[in-house]
Design an enzyme around this catalytic site. Structure first.
Site, short mmCIF file in Angstrom:
data_model
loop_
_atom_site.label_atom_id
_atom_site.label_comp_id
_atom_site.label_asym_id
_atom_site.label_seq_id
_atom_site.Cartn_x
_atom_site.Cartn_y
_atom_site.Cartn_z
N THR A 41 0.84 -1.20 0.00
CA THR A 41 0.00 0.00 0.00
C THR A 41 0.87 1.24 0.00
O THR A 41 0.63 2.20 -0.74
CB THR A 41 -0.89 0.01 1.27
OG1 THR A 41 -1.64 -1.20 1.30
CG2 THR A 41 -1.83 1.20 1.28
N VAL A 182 -6.05 11.30 8.90
CA VAL A 182 -4.79 11.65 8.23
C VAL A 182 -4.92 11.57 6.71
O VAL A 182 -4.53 12.49 5.98
CB VAL A 182 -3.66 10.71 8.72
CG1 VAL A 182 -2.37 11.00 8.00
CG2 VAL A 182 -3.48 10.86 10.22
N SER A 268 -12.85 7.89 3.06
CA SER A 268 -11.58 7.54 3.76
C SER A 268 -11.87 7.44 5.25
O SER A 268 -11.63 8.36 6.02
CB SER A 268 -10.49 8.57 3.45
OG SER A 268 -10.73 9.78 4.07
N ASP A 308 0.08 -3.44 9.18
CA ASP A 308 -1.34 -3.05 9.28
C ASP A 308 -2.24 -4.21 9.67
O ASP A 308 -3.31 -3.99 10.24
CB ASP A 308 -1.82 -2.49 7.93
CG ASP A 308 -1.41 -1.03 7.73
OD1 ASP A 308 -0.56 -0.54 8.50
OD2 ASP A 308 -1.94 -0.39 6.80
N ALA A 316 3.85 3.01 7.94
CA ALA A 316 4.84 2.21 7.23
C ALA A 316 6.07 1.93 8.09
O ALA A 316 6.58 0.80 8.13
CB ALA A 316 5.26 2.95 5.96
N HIS A 440 21.61 28.61 12.77
CA HIS A 440 20.73 29.77 12.61
C HIS A 440 20.89 30.34 11.21
O HIS A 440 22.02 30.44 10.72
CB HIS A 440 21.09 30.84 13.63
CG HIS A 440 20.28 32.09 13.47
ND1 HIS A 440 18.97 32.18 13.90
CD2 HIS A 440 20.58 33.29 12.88
CE1 HIS A 440 18.51 33.39 13.60
NE2 HIS A 440 19.47 34.08 12.99
C1 LIG Z 1 -3.28 7.20 1.13
C2 LIG Z 1 -2.37 6.65 2.19
C3 LIG Z 1 -1.29 7.40 2.60
C4 LIG Z 1 -0.42 6.90 3.56
N1 LIG Z 1 0.63 7.66 3.93
C5 LIG Z 1 1.49 7.19 4.87
C6 LIG Z 1 2.62 7.94 5.24
O1 LIG Z 1 2.85 9.03 4.73
N2 LIG Z 1 3.46 7.43 6.16
C7 LIG Z 1 3.22 6.22 6.76
O2 LIG Z 1 4.01 5.80 7.60
N3 LIG Z 1 2.15 5.47 6.42
C8 LIG Z 1 1.29 5.93 5.49
N4 LIG Z 1 0.22 5.16 5.11
C9 LIG Z 1 0.04 3.84 5.76
C10 LIG Z 1 0.98 2.80 5.16
O3 LIG Z 1 0.76 2.73 3.77
C11 LIG Z 1 0.75 1.46 5.80
O4 LIG Z 1 0.82 1.59 7.20
C12 LIG Z 1 1.77 0.44 5.34
O5 LIG Z 1 1.73 0.29 3.94
C13 LIG Z 1 1.53 -0.89 6.02
O6 LIG Z 1 2.49 -1.81 5.56
P1 LIG Z 1 2.21 -3.37 5.56
O7 LIG Z 1 3.46 -3.99 5.03
O8 LIG Z 1 1.69 -3.80 6.85
O9 LIG Z 1 1.02 -3.58 4.53
P2 LIG Z 1 0.81 -3.15 3.02
O10 LIG Z 1 1.67 -2.02 2.64
O11 LIG Z 1 -0.65 -3.01 2.85
O12 LIG Z 1 1.34 -4.39 2.20
C14 LIG Z 1 0.69 -5.62 2.26
C15 LIG Z 1 0.97 -6.35 0.98
O13 LIG Z 1 0.52 -7.68 1.13
C16 LIG Z 1 -0.03 -8.12 -0.10
N5 LIG Z 1 -0.93 -9.24 0.19
C17 LIG Z 1 -2.09 -9.22 0.89
N6 LIG Z 1 -2.58 -10.47 0.99
C18 LIG Z 1 -1.72 -11.28 0.33
C19 LIG Z 1 -1.67 -12.66 0.09
N7 LIG Z 1 -2.60 -13.51 0.56
N8 LIG Z 1 -0.64 -13.16 -0.63
C20 LIG Z 1 0.33 -12.35 -1.11
N9 LIG Z 1 0.34 -11.03 -0.90
C21 LIG Z 1 -0.67 -10.50 -0.18
C22 LIG Z 1 -0.73 -6.89 -0.65
O14 LIG Z 1 -0.87 -6.98 -2.05
C23 LIG Z 1 0.24 -5.79 -0.23
O15 LIG Z 1 1.16 -5.52 -1.26
C24 LIG Z 1 -0.65 5.62 4.13
C25 LIG Z 1 -1.73 4.85 3.71
C26 LIG Z 1 -2.58 5.36 2.74
C27 LIG Z 1 -3.72 4.51 2.28
#
Ligand SMILES: Cc1cc2nc3c(=O)[nH]c(=O)nc-3n(C[C@H](O)[C@H](O)[C@H](O)COP(=O)(O)OP(=O)(O)OC[C@H]3O[C@@H](n4cnc5c(N)ncnc54)[C@H](O)[C@@H]3O)c2cc1C
Length: 468
Positions: A41, A182, A268, A308, A316, A440
């Site tokens: 994401t 956010v 959202s 997440d 992230a 500064h």
């Molecule tokens: C619009 C927006 C803006 C954001 N801005 C920020 C920011 O500025 N700073 C920040 O820290 N956070 C931000 N976030 C939050 C951040 O994107 C998430 O907290 C972060 O991506 C979580 O990481 P993750 O690895 O847990 O999951 P994800 O990034 O969601 O990755 C999970 C991955 O698992 C894959 N997946 C799911 N199920 C399966 C499966 N069964 N088999 C194989 N693959 C699978 C998905 O395709 C995905 O690619 C933002 C979120 C959004 C929506």
């Protein structure tokens, strides 16, 4: 023949790919399974595309401001296709970077949908078929998806979420954003800079309700100055659509019916975990999320979860930090997550950044705290940059002066919060902050100035007390 791995990571976002890289660095034979694009994401539909668009917003605002400074550029026009292309180029480049690192780490990447079965079997469904791999340990990092609330009529209306809004074809004339968290306020900033009429509908009594109340008030004022309509304490009753025009009917804070109309509707309202990969494991849950302990262990032996999908911060960098802890433990080490210093950034224009406890949270925990605030209006750099709005607020514990929280609001604060984080990480005090030399003129001096003012007040109080 079934391939065997020490560690299989399911999900290639910032939780999963960082966990996989770390596991490989520790010498473990590692596989990463990603159903969609590497980067998750954050890279594809979150942090990076939103920050790329927000940079465009910043440039637009600077050009507009320049007119008042005697710099004329002619009339402003936008090419949304070029804006989108730049966003796609940035994503593409970073995706390539992750793929390169995974290859360098000799990690096998499976582009397919993973399902974790009991006993460490992970099924991977790819475009060409299905295969199984065997894992000694599994790290679940499947992330989250936009949560869409059950609003009456929503199923009959074309609406966007953060998953789809980045790829809309044209700049909308008007946008209603349901949810002033956010993500909602960042999109409001983007669309307002592109001259769309933006309205935010938020059920809580203020936008960014999980952040410091003063920062929320500040952001409300700054967004309203951009012409964004903000309706807080507003409950969406129903939505409908006629010939592309979306109508949102709400009950406002005073109980009155409020009708808003726009050509684009963005929902959202939070995110829900992606759990379908682990349904067969019957993992214990913490509400809708996977329950873990501070070692990132789930209720099943040898199965870890990060990011997440476990809820909590939904950031992230939190996901990546959890990924490292999970990889360390899955590789046979002992590691625990420590969330004490978790910076939180909101990349609106101006920005909000915070770390540690807010004053309200500290008081709720029964701590005796003092607070010092320094306004950007007193910063030479902020004034010369034409960005005098904002503040740095330090929350410190009364007895020893340890800094326990910092809130910053204003331009560039997302780049400045790491100084506050470093102080907190090293258990620094307000007195130490007041002695550290800052360059500064910089806006980072506001952190120093707040600390100096706090220390001067402490000295004055002590002098008064010893005089009486
Ligand atoms: C619009 C927006 C803006 C954001 N801005 C920020 C920011 O500025 N700073 C920040 O820290 N956070 C931000 N976030 C939050 C951040 O994107 C998430 O907290 C972060 O991506 C979580 O990481 P993750 O690895 O847990 O999951 P994800 O990034 O969601 O990755 C999970 C991955 O698992 C894959 N997946 C799911 N199920 C399966 C499966 N069964 N088999 C194989 N693959 C699978 C998905 O395709 C995905 O690619 C933002 C979120 C959004 C929506």
């Amino acid at each position: 023949m079934t391939k065997f791995y020490d560690i299989v990571v399911v999900g290639g976002g910032p939780g999963g790919y960082v966990a996989a890289l770390h596991a490989a660095e520790l010498g473990k034979k590692t596989a990463l399974i990603e159903a969609d694009f590497l980067g998750g994401t954050c890279l594809n539909r979150g942090c990076i595309p939103s920050k790329t668009y927000l940079k465009h917003s910043e440039v637009i605002e600077q050009i507009e401001k320049a007119k008042d400074w005697g710099i004329e550029t002619g009339s402003l026009t936008f090419s949304f296709s070029k804006i989108k292309k730049r966003k796609d180029d940035v994503i593409q480049r970073l995706r390539g970077g992750i793929a390169f690192l995974l290859k360098q780490g000799k990690i096998d990447v499976y582009n397919g949908y993973g399902s974790v079965l009991p006993g460490g079997v992970v099924k991977v469904k790819t475009a060409v078929g299905e295969e199984s791999v065997q894992a000694a340990k599994v790290i679940v990092a499947t992330g989250s998806t936009p949560a869409v609330p059950p609003i009456s009529g929503l199923d009959t209306v074309q609406f966007d979420t953060s998953d789809t809004i980045f790829d809309i074809k044209e700049i909308p004339k008007s946008v209603i954003i349901i949810g002033g968290g956010v993500i909602g306020v960042e999109f409001a900033t983007i669309f307002a800079s592109l001259k769309a009429q933006v309205s935010i509908v938020e059920a809580a009594d203020r936008i960014i309700p999980t952040e410091d109340a003063e920062a929320s008030k500040f952001l409300t004022k700054m967004l309203k100055k951009k012409g964004i309509n903000i309706h807080t304490g507003a409950k969406v009753l129903r939505v409908q659509e006629t010939e592309g025009l979306k109508t949102v009917i709400c009950e406002d804070a005073k109980g009155q019916e409020l009708t808003l109309q726009a050509d684009t509707l963005l929902v959202s309202t939070g995110r829900r975990p992606n759990l379908s990969a682990v349904t067969e494991l019957h993992l214990e849950q913490n509400g809708p999320f996977i329950k873990v302990n501070d070692k990132m262990e789930t209720s099943q032996t040898n199965v870890y979860a990060v990011g997440d999908v476990i809820g909590g911060w939904q950031l992230a960098h939190a996901a990546s930090a959890e990924g490292v802890v999970a990889a360390n433990n899955a590789a046979g080490g002992i590691d625990q997550i420590d969330y004490k210093v978790m910076p939180r950034c909101i990349y609106t224009l101006p920005e909000i950044a915070s770390v540690g406890l807010s004053e309200a949270e500290a008081k709720k925990q029964g701590m005796e705290v003092l607070v010092e605030k320094f306004d950007f209006a007193g910063s030479g750099k902020a004034l010369s940059a034409g960005e005098p709005e904002g503040f740095t607020k330090i929350i410190y514990e009364a007895k020893y002066g340890e800094i326990i929280g910092v809130v910053m609001a204003g331009s560039h604060v997302t780049e400045m919060i790491s100084e506050a984080s470093a102080f907190m990480y090293l258990e620094g005090t307000i007195e130490e902050a007041s002695k550290m030399i800052h360059p500064h003129p910089t806006i980072s001096e506001t952190f120093y100035e707040a600390a100096v003012n706090a220390v001067n007040k402490i000295r004055t109080d002590r002098a008064i007390q010893s005089a009486v």
